[in-house]
Write a protein that holds these residues in place. Structure first.
Motif, PDB file in Angstrom:
ATOM      1  N   LEU A 354      19.461  -0.180-126.821  1.00  0.00           N
ATOM      2  CA  LEU A 354      18.220   0.582-126.976  1.00  0.00           C
ATOM      3  C   LEU A 354      17.893   0.763-128.452  1.00  0.00           C
ATOM      4  CD1 LEU A 354      15.942   2.244-125.618  1.00  0.00           C
ATOM      5  CD2 LEU A 354      17.435   4.240-125.830  1.00  0.00           C
ATOM      6  N   PHE A 355      18.915   1.057-129.255  1.00  0.00           N
ATOM      7  CA  PHE A 355      18.711   1.211-130.703  1.00  0.00           C
ATOM      8  C   PHE A 355      18.292  -0.114-131.340  1.00  0.00           C
ATOM      9  CE2 PHE A 355      20.520   0.753-134.980  1.00  0.00           C
ATOM     10  CZ  PHE A 355      19.826   1.747-135.645  1.00  0.00           C
ATOM     11  N   LEU A 356      18.945  -1.215-130.958  1.00  0.00           N
ATOM     12  CA  LEU A 356      18.596  -2.516-131.525  1.00  0.00           C
ATOM     13  C   LEU A 356      17.164  -2.902-131.179  1.00  0.00           C
ATOM     14  CD1 LEU A 356      21.854  -4.588-130.909  1.00  0.00           C
ATOM     15  CD2 LEU A 356      21.105  -3.480-133.016  1.00  0.00           C
ATOM     16  N   LYS A 357      16.760  -2.583-129.967  1.00  0.00           N
ATOM     17  CA  LYS A 357      15.375  -2.858-129.572  1.00  0.00           C
ATOM     18  C   LYS A 357      14.409  -2.025-130.416  1.00  0.00           C
ATOM     19  CE  LYS A 357      15.792  -5.848-126.168  1.00  0.00           C
ATOM     20  NZ  LYS A 357      15.143  -7.179-126.188  1.00  0.00           N
ATOM     21  N   LEU A 388      15.415   1.394-116.122  1.00  0.00           N
ATOM     22  CA  LEU A 388      14.941   2.691-116.611  1.00  0.00           C
ATOM     23  C   LEU A 388      13.533   2.618-117.190  1.00  0.00           C
ATOM     24  CD1 LEU A 388      18.232   3.870-118.377  1.00  0.00           C
ATOM     25  CD2 LEU A 388      17.239   4.825-116.282  1.00  0.00           C
ATOM     26  N   ALA A 389      12.883   1.464-117.087  1.00  0.00           N
ATOM     27  CA  ALA A 389      11.520   1.249-117.587  1.00  0.00           C
ATOM     28  C   ALA A 389      11.431   1.353-119.104  1.00  0.00           C
ATOM     29  CB  ALA A 389      10.540   2.234-116.933  1.00  0.00           C
ATOM     30  N   LEU A 391      12.000  -1.238-121.056  1.00  0.00           N
ATOM     31  CA  LEU A 391      11.576  -2.543-121.541  1.00  0.00           C
ATOM     32  C   LEU A 391      10.289  -2.965-120.850  1.00  0.00           C
ATOM     33  CD1 LEU A 391      15.020  -4.421-121.483  1.00  0.00           C
ATOM     34  CD2 LEU A 391      14.014  -3.097-123.351  1.00  0.00           C
ATOM     35  N   ASP A 392       9.479  -3.750-121.582  1.00  0.00           N
ATOM     36  CA  ASP A 392       8.265  -4.267-120.965  1.00  0.00           C
ATOM     37  C   ASP A 392       8.564  -5.620-120.326  1.00  0.00           C
ATOM     38  OD1 ASP A 392       8.357  -6.150-123.022  1.00  0.00           O
ATOM     39  OD2 ASP A 392       6.825  -5.148-124.228  1.00  0.00           O
ATOM     40  N   ASN A 393       7.526  -6.297-119.850  1.00  0.00           N
ATOM     41  CA  ASN A 393       7.719  -7.566-119.144  1.00  0.00           C
ATOM     42  C   ASN A 393       8.250  -8.680-120.035  1.00  0.00           C
ATOM     43  OD1 ASN A 393       6.789  -6.436-116.756  1.00  0.00           O
ATOM     44  ND2 ASN A 393       4.661  -7.030-117.139  1.00  0.00           N
ATOM     45  N   ASP A 394       8.084  -8.525-121.356  1.00  0.00           N
ATOM     46  CA  ASP A 394       8.582  -9.532-122.295  1.00  0.00           C
ATOM     47  C   ASP A 394       9.977  -9.205-122.812  1.00  0.00           C
ATOM     48  OD1 ASP A 394       6.209 -11.007-122.144  1.00  0.00           O
ATOM     49  OD2 ASP A 394       5.240  -9.677-123.611  1.00  0.00           O
ATOM     50  N   GLY A 395      10.568  -8.117-122.331  1.00  0.00           N
ATOM     51  CA  GLY A 395      11.906  -7.732-122.776  1.00  0.00           C
ATOM     52  C   GLY A 395      11.919  -6.915-124.049  1.00  0.00           C
ATOM     53  N   ASN A 396      10.738  -6.545-124.552  1.00  0.00           N
ATOM     54  CA  ASN A 396      10.663  -5.702-125.740  1.00  0.00           C
ATOM     55  C   ASN A 396      10.654  -4.236-125.327  1.00  0.00           C
ATOM     56  OD1 ASN A 396      10.390  -7.977-127.497  1.00  0.00           O
ATOM     57  ND2 ASN A 396       8.233  -8.120-126.860  1.00  0.00           N
ATOM     58  N   GLY A 401      10.222   3.413-123.627  1.00  0.00           N
ATOM     59  CA  GLY A 401      11.519   3.202-124.268  1.00  0.00           C
ATOM     60  C   GLY A 401      11.566   3.747-125.677  1.00  0.00           C
ATOM     61  N   ILE A 402      10.437   3.651-126.385  1.00  0.00           N
ATOM     62  CA  ILE A 402      10.377   4.210-127.742  1.00  0.00           C
ATOM     63  C   ILE A 402      10.607   5.712-127.699  1.00  0.00           C
ATOM     64  CG2 ILE A 402       8.861   4.623-129.719  1.00  0.00           C
ATOM     65  CD1 ILE A 402       7.555   1.928-129.151  1.00  0.00           C
ATOM     66  N   ILE A 403       9.965   6.389-126.738  1.00  0.00           N
ATOM     67  CA  ILE A 403      10.158   7.837-126.605  1.00  0.00           C
ATOM     68  C   ILE A 403      11.607   8.146-126.239  1.00  0.00           C
ATOM     69  CG2 ILE A 403       9.421   9.913-125.383  1.00  0.00           C
ATOM     70  CD1 ILE A 403       6.731   8.581-124.914  1.00  0.00           C
TER      71      ILE A 403
END
Length: 674
Positions: A354-357, A388-389, A391-396, A401-403
């Motif tokens: 999550l941090f790396l993303k 957990l939702a 990531l988006d459909n592109d894996g970003n 996830g930012i929140i």
């Protein structure tokens, strides 16, 4: 040992304006309010501008006797001419306390004003202790010129020059400042511990150095890791600290099967000799994350050669120190491993991914680790974040996830807090998050008299489960503090109920910080509503939104729970209210599953299959392995889907939200905050 180039000592001294005799700055201040004759006799501290106390000079003599002190100017010269320096030395050489001070002097010097100094540690206790020790040696106040930043505790100001911090806190700082632009020198200590955060930091430092040519980095390693560290950064300068240790080592003649009782017997034997001195006992305890069963395992394993050597060095500074090893000399020489497995190869990597993303957004997502992370753990982490939702459909990283990454919590717990915004129970979820993040608040009963105290806990038990019991406990503790009860009365209350006062205090601190984060990112905070049936249901929904992967079913009616994601079996922890009341629910959601002598589920609350099917993502349920539990859940889904929903004539055909959630929306993920 590196050699000094002729004249380099003067160059270093000139650049730093350092007095070689005193190891501190010469006075260059202009103070018209102080008598000039007095300034001739007093040397001013460059960190606060005040005259040094007598204690400073007492501690200075001790510092000058440390092995690291002989390498002071070798180190300063290397720091002056290189971006990165590796320092190799054994335990008790003074490297963790003296090098940060010298780096702070470097940052304060006239020609090198490039920010402050951060020194990372793996253990929070070490960071706190070192900061206090260094503040004392520098003759300044803790929390001002020298401070510390550890999880849920910040003892620094904007004017702090030297801050000790855990490596995970420095990583979290990178989320708002990817290049760590406020620092002039970054020191990475405790490299031999090889925590996940340490390895991530070591990787990111290489990219940060390229973007910031003025930044200096110091890596402190034991001798056994120095060559690997030097090559990892491209043959950078190495400063080796010479130290001599003379501890006598005594090995056992046979391998001890019960190491704890063997250590206990040895302590009594040493004590009965009536020799003066202290006794230090190193106990074995290691955690190996098991990807297959999604659980932490407490596995006893032999100490590594590098740790054994460091422990010898700790005692080697004593004139008559002895090291008693509960293993044979043959094992130490032939079978003992040099290093234990790095944590990045045997840990739950969900938080790290999550941090790396998050850092990928800042262009720093690429990580080239010293040791490659376990591929299976990486794949599981990506899969869990997808569920957990985050990531988006592109894996970003998604906006959701930012929140989630803003919270210094396990991603599942962060998801539950954000789901609470939808289900209007944020106040209670913040309390619960603080309680499960803080150390365990329950103390074990030590004698027969404590049985009565243990029964006092029953008044806190909540019929909905352990999560709700923890909320009850916190609310009771908070009421005592609001009621201005004295610290003595509060501590006595904790003793009477076998509760850990320090853990409850930590929970208060954690909750306060979580509330500050909620306000900073402008998320809604609901009013307390604990106690109502609706609130209990909303809390369960919030928990399931994050912890749907941690559900178990009692398969035989006697408390043998089988995990939904695999066939591992565990029992409720003895602290559970269900054990105290001898009430075994069929389906539970749990916070933690650990594998040891007794596989335990800790902090569990009853849920219904219907509620699980309402909140769990359908694609998660579809990927569950076939089992009897899955068949029962499928029946619950089929039943709820075929039951006609009642219409309320007064609502123009609208269905009740609860019933609609169990039917038409049963196959959708209900937490739609993103």
């Amino acid at each position: 040992m590196m050699a000094l180039v002729p004249g380099s000592l003067k160059q270093v001294s000139d650049v730093l304006s350092v007095s070689p005799e005193k190891g501190c700055f010469q006075d260059e201040s202009d103070s018209s309010d102080v008598d000039e004759g007095l300034l001739d006799d007093l040397e001013l501290n460059p960190f606060d501008g005040l005259p040094y106390s007598s204690r400073f000079y007492e501690l200075l003599k001790q510092r000058e006797s440390l092995p690291i002190w002989k390498s002071k100017y070798v180190f300063l010269e290397s720091l002056l001419h290189n971006q990165i320096v590796v320092v190799s030395g054994g335990a008790k050489s003074g490297k963790s306390s003296q090098i940060p001070q010298w780096c702070a002097e470097f940052c304060l010097s006239v020609d090198n004003r490039h920010g402050t100094v951060a020194c990372t540690q793996v253990q929070r206790q070490t960071a706190v202790w070192l900061s206090m020790r260094v503040a004392d040696e520098l003759d300044v106040n803790i929390g001002h010129e020298v401070g510390y930043v550890v999880p849920f505790e910040n003892c620094c100001t904007n004017d702090t020059i030297l801050r000790y911090c855990t490596d995970e806190m420095l990583l979290r700082e990178m989320m708002s400042s990817p290049l760590l632009s406020s620092y002039g020198v970054i020191i990475i200590d405790d490299v031999y511990e090889r925590s996940v955060s340490t390895d991530v930091l070591l990787s990111f430092i290489r990219d940060i150095l390229l973007a910031r040519p003025e930044l200096k980095v110091v890596i402190i390693t034991p001798p056994e890791l120095s060559s690997k560290t030097v090559s990892y950064y491209g043959n950078v300068p190495l400063v080796e600290v010479e130290s001599t240790y003379s501890a006598e080592v005594v090995y056992t003649s046979v391998i001890q099967r019960d190491y704890f009782h063997a250590a206990l017997r040895l302590v009594f034997e040493i004590h009965h000799t009536q020799e003066k001195g202290d006794i230090v006992v190193f106990l074995a305890c290691e955690q190996v994350y098991n990807t297959r069963i999604r659980a932490e395992s407490l596995i006893r394993q032999p100490v590594s050669r590098i740790r054994a050597e460091m422990r010898k060095q700790v005692l080697g500074t004593c004139p008559a120190g002895k090291v008693f090893c509960l293993y044979t000399e043959e094992f130490a020489q032939k079978d003992m491993k040099m290093f234990l497995t790095p944590k990045v190869e045997e840990s739950n990597l969900t938080s790290m991914v999550l941090f790396l993303k998050r850092m990928d957004i800042a262009g720093l997502g690429h990580c080239e680790f010293i040791n490659r992370p376990d591929p299976e753990s990486l794949m599981q982490a990506l899969e869990d974040l997808d569920y957990l939702a985050a990531l988006d459909n592109d894996g970003n990283l998604s906006e959701f996830g930012i929140i989630m990454s803003e919270f210094p919590l396990d991603p599942q717990l962060s998801k539950s807090i954000l789901a609470a915004c939808e289900f209007d129970c944020v106040d209670e979820m913040l309390t619960l998050a603080a309680m499960v993040t803080a150390p365990n608040c329950f103390l074990d009963s030590a004698n027969e008299a404590d049985v009565n105290k243990e029964s006092q806990r029953r008044k806190f038990l909540h019929p909905a489960g352990d999560h709700f019991t923890l909320i009850n406990l916190y609310r009771e503790y908070e009421q005592m503090k609001i009621g201005n009860a004295s610290q003595y009365d509060i501590e006595r209350w904790c003793q009477d109920h076998l509760l850990n006062y320090t853990a409850l205090e930590m929970a208060c601190v954690i909750r306060s910080e979580l509330l500050d984060i909620m306000k900073r990112i402008e998320l809604p905070v609901s009013e307390p509503a604990f106690g109502s049936d609706e609130n209990v249901m909303n809390i369960k929904k919030s928990l399931l939104s994050g912890y749907f992967m941690q559900v178990a079913r009692d398969v035989d009616g006697s408390g043998n729970y089988i995990m939904l994601t695999h066939k591992q079996v565990g029992q409720l922890h003895l602290d559970s209210g269900y054990c105290l009341n001898h009430n075994i629910p069929e389906w539970v959601l749990f916070h933690e599953f650990s594998v040891a002598d007794r596989n335990c589920i800790r902090v569990a609350s009853e849920i219904s299959p219907d509620l699980f099917m309402q909140l769990a993502p359908q694609y998660y349920f579809s990927n569950l392995p076939p089992s009897e539990s899955k068949e029962l859940l499928q029946k619950a889904l089929d039943t709820s889907s075929t039951v006609p929903t009642a219409q309320d004539p007064g609502k123009d055909g609208e269905t009740d939200d609860e019933e609609q959630g169990l039917s038409t929306n049963a196959q959708e993920q209900r937490c739609t905050i993103q």
